[in-house]
Structure formats: C-alpha cells, structure tokens
Design a protein around this motif. Structure first.
Motif, PDB file in Angstrom:
ATOM      1  N   ARG A  69       1.099  -1.094  -0.079  1.00 29.11           N
ATOM      2  CA  ARG A  69      -0.090   0.019   0.228  1.00 29.11           C
ATOM      3  C   ARG A  69       0.469   1.517  -0.145  1.00 29.11           C
ATOM      4  NH1 ARG A  69      -6.500  -0.054   0.804  1.00 29.11           N
ATOM      5  NH2 ARG A  69      -6.385   2.031  -0.676  1.00 29.11           N
TER       6      ARG A  69
ATOM      7  N   ARG B  17      -3.486   5.973 -10.429  1.00 31.92           N
ATOM      8  CA  ARG B  17      -2.883   5.040  -9.989  1.00 31.92           C
ATOM      9  C   ARG B  17      -3.544   4.029  -9.851  1.00 31.92           C
ATOM     10  NH1 ARG B  17       0.366   7.058  -4.492  1.00 31.92           N
ATOM     11  NH2 ARG B  17       2.174   8.050  -5.472  1.00 31.92           N
ATOM     12  N   THR B  18      -4.771   4.319 -10.298  1.00 33.27           N
ATOM     13  CA  THR B  18      -5.515   3.327  -9.760  1.00 33.27           C
ATOM     14  C   THR B  18      -5.966   2.357 -11.311  1.00 33.27           C
ATOM     15  OG1 THR B  18      -7.436   4.860 -11.023  1.00 33.27           O
ATOM     16  CG2 THR B  18      -7.419   3.905  -8.766  1.00 33.27           C
TER      17      THR B  18
ATOM     18  N   ASP C 220     -10.291   2.985  -4.325  1.00 30.31           N
ATOM     19  CA  ASP C 220      -9.919   1.722  -4.132  1.00 30.31           C
ATOM     20  C   ASP C 220     -11.513   0.548  -4.551  1.00 30.31           C
ATOM     21  OD1 ASP C 220      -7.490   0.462  -5.353  1.00 30.31           O
ATOM     22  OD2 ASP C 220      -6.956   1.222  -3.796  1.00 30.31           O
ATOM     23  N   GLY C 221     -12.373   1.233  -2.910  1.00 29.57           N
ATOM     24  CA  GLY C 221     -13.285   0.577  -3.074  1.00 29.57           C
ATOM     25  C   GLY C 221     -14.766   1.063  -3.821  1.00 29.57           C
TER      26      GLY C 221
ATOM     27  N   ALA D 117      -4.572   9.767  -6.336  1.00 22.59           N
ATOM     28  CA  ALA D 117      -5.173   8.228  -6.730  1.00 22.59           C
ATOM     29  C   ALA D 117      -5.615   8.433  -8.031  1.00 22.59           C
ATOM     30  CB  ALA D 117      -6.987   8.737  -5.982  1.00 22.59           C
TER      31      ALA D 117
ATOM     32  N   SER E  23      -9.125   7.835  -1.633  1.00 19.68           N
ATOM     33  CA  SER E  23      -8.684   6.583  -2.026  1.00 19.68           C
ATOM     34  C   SER E  23     -10.177   5.770  -3.045  1.00 19.68           C
ATOM     35  CB  SER E  23      -9.011   5.437  -0.379  1.00 19.68           C
ATOM     36  OG  SER E  23      -8.750   3.784  -1.325  1.00 19.68           O
TER      37      SER E  23
ATOM     38  N   GLY F 196      -4.879  -2.089  -1.373  1.00 15.78           N
ATOM     39  CA  GLY F 196      -5.244  -1.258  -3.198  1.00 15.78           C
ATOM     40  C   GLY F 196      -4.020  -0.340  -3.302  1.00 15.78           C
ATOM     41  N   LYS F 197      -3.872   0.359  -4.005  1.00 18.59           N
ATOM     42  CA  LYS F 197      -3.172   1.114  -4.326  1.00 18.59           C
ATOM     43  C   LYS F 197      -3.583   2.635  -4.847  1.00 18.59           C
ATOM     44  CE  LYS F 197       0.271  -2.109  -6.537  1.00 18.59           C
ATOM     45  NZ  LYS F 197       0.981  -2.311  -4.822  1.00 18.59           N
ATOM     46  N   GLY F 198      -5.194   2.785  -5.125  1.00 26.42           N
ATOM     47  CA  GLY F 198      -5.291   3.832  -5.769  1.00 26.42           C
ATOM     48  C   GLY F 198      -5.552   4.991  -4.598  1.00 26.42           C
ATOM     49  N   ASP F 199      -4.250   5.322  -4.255  1.00 28.41           N
ATOM     50  CA  ASP F 199      -4.912   6.300  -2.752  1.00 28.41           C
ATOM     51  C   ASP F 199      -4.099   7.791  -3.185  1.00 28.41           C
ATOM     52  OD1 ASP F 199      -5.666   4.345  -1.576  1.00 28.41           O
ATOM     53  OD2 ASP F 199      -3.658   3.681  -0.953  1.00 28.41           O
TER      54      ASP F 199
ATOM     55  N   ILE G 207      -8.263   4.918   3.399  1.00 25.37           N
ATOM     56  CA  ILE G 207      -8.119   3.803   3.250  1.00 25.37           C
ATOM     57  C   ILE G 207      -8.548   2.405   3.784  1.00 25.37           C
ATOM     58  CG2 ILE G 207      -6.417   4.606   1.915  1.00 25.37           C
ATOM     59  CD1 ILE G 207      -4.804   3.427   4.601  1.00 25.37           C
TER      60      ILE G 207
END
Lengths: 156, 268
Positions: free
Chosen positions: B90, B267-268, B199-200, B264, B197, B174-177, B131
């Motif tokens: 992360r 990075r997704t 990611d979710g 973010a 974030s 997750g990475k999309g932060d 996150i």
C-alpha cells in the motif's frame, strides 16, 4: 513488575559502559550532559525542533531531548565526542572545518550526528538526500549551503 | 526541561502493560514519545505513570497477509514503514510517513502513537480513514475491532478507552490512493491535509485539520465537479489561527481534495 520513579540504568556511550541511578523524569540529554559530563551534545530548543541534541541510539538517529534516560537503559549511544579519535578529527569533522560548515557551532554536534547516520546508510547521497537527512537540524548561521557541501565532500 | 515527577515501567507483554495501565488512573502508554514527552514538558499532560511499550515485541512489525491485507503493529515506527518491503503493498503509507517531521522523529514516532494522540493536524488519521483501515483495541475484557472512521472521537480522543491499548492496524489491499497537504514548511505541521482512495468502488476522501476528527466524504464520482460538490456540501467550519483563516482552510480543503483525488486516479 512495578512502576518506579527512580531506576538504575546501564548505557554504553562511545564504547564506555556507564551505570547510574536516575529519576524516571530525567531527559536523556540531561543524563548525557549533566550525569555523564559529555557536554558536546547541545540543548537548543528543548522542544524537539532544533536537533542540536541528536545522538545515535543503537545506531538510530534520535533527538535526546525527546526521550527519557530510562528509555535508553541497555542501549548503546554515540555522541559527537565519539567521532574524533586520539585528538584527530574524523573525515566528516574535517570536511565541516574545511568547508566553513559552522559559524557559531551550536548546531554542529547535531549536524555531525545526522550526517554520520546518513553516510552510514548511504555512502554517496545526492544533494536532495543530504538536505532531507538534516531536515531535523536547524542552523541559524550558515544558510546550510556549506553544511551540504561539507557532507558531500565527506562522502567522497 | 524538568518534567513533573513520574513513575516508569517497561513491561514485556501486552497483558503486563494492561495490568499496569489498569492499576492507576493516571497511567499512560508511552509509545515513541515524540508527542507525549513534549506535552509533558509543557505540562499539558502530566501522567503519574508511564507504561513504556518499547519491549513488547508483538506490537512491532509489518506482515503482509495472503489476501493482501497489511497487519501493522502499533509500535511500528514511521521509518519501519518507509523501509518495509511489505508496506509497499500500500505505497501511500510509506509516502505519507516520509512527509512526517524529520529523520529523528520518524525513527522514534510510531503508527499507533500518531493515531492515538489524534492531534487534528496529524497525517495518519485522515489517511487511515480514507483507505479504510481497521484498528484492534485490547483491554482487560478482551479484544475488539474498530473501523478507522469510528476510531477518532475528538481532539486527542479516540476509541481507546482508559486501561486499553491499540495493538494493531489492519490496512486492506489497494493502490489507488492520494494524499495532498499544505504544511508549514516542508514536511511540517499540516494546515490542511486530504487523503483520497478510489479503490473500494465509490471514492473516499478524508479531510484533516478542519474539524476535531477527519471528515469522511464519499463523492458520487472522482470527477472534479463531484469532488468539489462533496467538499462544499460538508459545510466545513475549520478553526483559524496565525497560519490560516477559516476561509483559507475551507479553500484549501477543496483544492487539496482535487489534488489527492487526481493523484489517486493516476494510480488506479
């Protein structure tokens, strides 16, 4: 185990073992300066901002005004007094002298310890890495340029 | 500076620490001490007993589970996170830890200390809310799990009650932060900070420094207009001080939210 307000601690400082009884409330910097009489490490701000009290604790750079002496029980500490050997400045200290990296000298012990920690981890740091490494050390005289130059020179 | 008289113990287990914390109303856990020692100097806090957690091995370390969840011990330092291969699962964690103060403070300051002190200007409370981290709190009556968004209760107040300890922080994969801040000087105290974030599913934004606890927002999408609308509809009422007026903090919240979301999104 019970909590105590006074405790006997053992620390190794610059290769020498010391055993002292200290109050739990005593800051590590006061222990180093007043109990062990190693006055090379300075107290600048006493609020954790200036870094003049920086020492290496088990090889890790810390500000000794933001620790209690009892927290250092059993640890190995390196202070600025441990850098020179037999009256000879080490390479980093000599580089500080050669590059006029100090004026009043108050921040110098902390700067030297931060630079020592950096160079052990990274033998050829970039200027940016040097600046990041001494971010916790405030110098109000030099404007930092000569300090950065000295650390660069010591790395070579 | 001379501190008020205090008693000190350095237990080797969580159970022993809990016993010491429970034995005296004036007992406090000492983590890295990079906040607590200073507030003791200022006498803003005057604990009677310090329970040093330094020797409790189970409170340190970073483990990466097979499902990608990171398990981080509360006594893990910022430097540990920055240098950890596991924590790179992360990446935002190490990136934000590397913006906290300076080398010396990062070497001693801990994840658990940062969140338990819950200074509204701290970096990690909004980050962990955004996150979707989960905290494990242990007390005499056992263990419970609290989501980060319910962990922060007020200025300097968290769900960790008297006689309890935060032991672990779980961070989902997750990475999309993103994280954006305007600090006072490079890596200084934040005037406003925002973590995002993506990611979710729905975006999660957490704004720090504008209220007693991080303000969690869920914009409809990651589009600029949606992010702006979410921040505006939060009707933030930030504090003002010598560094920034309330209006300026409100302005920064919107701008930094856009920056954090943009980072973010990249990075997704």
């Amino acid at each position: 185990m019970e909590a105590v307000s006074r405790k006997t601690i053992t620390v190794g400082v610059n290769g020498e073992q010391y055993e002292r009884e200290v109050d739990a409330r005593r800051l590590l910097i006061h222990f180093i300066r007043d109990d062990l009489d190693l006055t090379g490490s300075h107290i600048g701000c006493d609020t954790g901002n200036c870094g003049a009290c920086s020492v290496l604790l088990d090889g890790t750079l810390v500000k000794s005004c933001m620790m209690l002496a009892v927290q250092a029980d059993g640890a190995k500490i390196e202070t600025v007094e441990g850098l020179a050997s037999e009256g000879e400045l080490n390479g980093l200290q000599q580089a500080f002298s050669d590059h006029h990296a100090l004026q009043c000298g108050y921040c110098t012990p902390g700067m030297l310890m931060s630079a020592t920690a950096l160079l052990r981890e990274n033998s050829s740091p970039s200027e940016e890495e040097i600046r990041k490494a001494i971010q916790g050390n405030i110098c109000r005289c030099t404007g930092y340029v000569n300090i950065v130059e000295a650390i660069k020179a010591a790395a070579q | 500076m001379l501190l008020r008289e205090v008693e000190y113990a350095r237990p080797a287990s969580v159970q022993e620490a809990l016993r010491l914390l429970g034995a005296n109303d004036g007992a406090r856990a000492l983590a890295g001490g990079q906040t607590l020692i200073n507030v003791m100097k200022a006498r803003a806090a005057s604990p009677d007993v310090l329970v040093d957690l330094a020797d409790i091995g189970e409170l340190r370390g970073i483990e990466l589970g097979s499902d990608g969840t990171l398990e981080i011990g509360a006594m893990t330092t910022y430097s540990d996170i920055i240098g950890s291969a596991e924590a790179r699962a992360r990446p935002i964690l190490g990136e934000v830890c590397n913006q906290i103060a300076d080398v010396q403070v990062r070497n001693r300051g801990t994840m658990g200390g940062n969140v338990c002190s819950n200074d509204p200007t701290n970096h990690l409370p909004p980050l962990l809310v955004a996150i979707g981290a989960t905290m494990t709190i242990v007390g005499q009556n056992g263990e419970r799990s609290v989501p980060a968004e319910e962990f922060f209760l007020g200025v300097y107040m968290t769900a960790v009650g008297p006689g309890e300890l935060l032991t672990k922080i779980f961070v989902p994969p997750g990475k999309g932060d993103g994280f954006a801040s305007v600090p006072i000087g490079k890596d200084g105290t934040c005037i406003v900070n925002v973590a995002a974030s993506l990611d979710g599913g729905a975006p999660r934004l957490a704004i720090g420094c504008v209220d007693a606890v991080p303000v969690l927002l869920r914009p409809d999408s990651a589009e600029d207009d949606a992010v702006r609308a979410a921040v505006r509809s939060a009707n933030l009422d930030p504090p003002w001080d010598v560094h920034a007026s309330a209006d300026y903090r409100r302005h920064l919240a919107e701008v930094l939210a856009l920056r954090a979301v943009a980072q973010a999104a990249g990075r997704t």
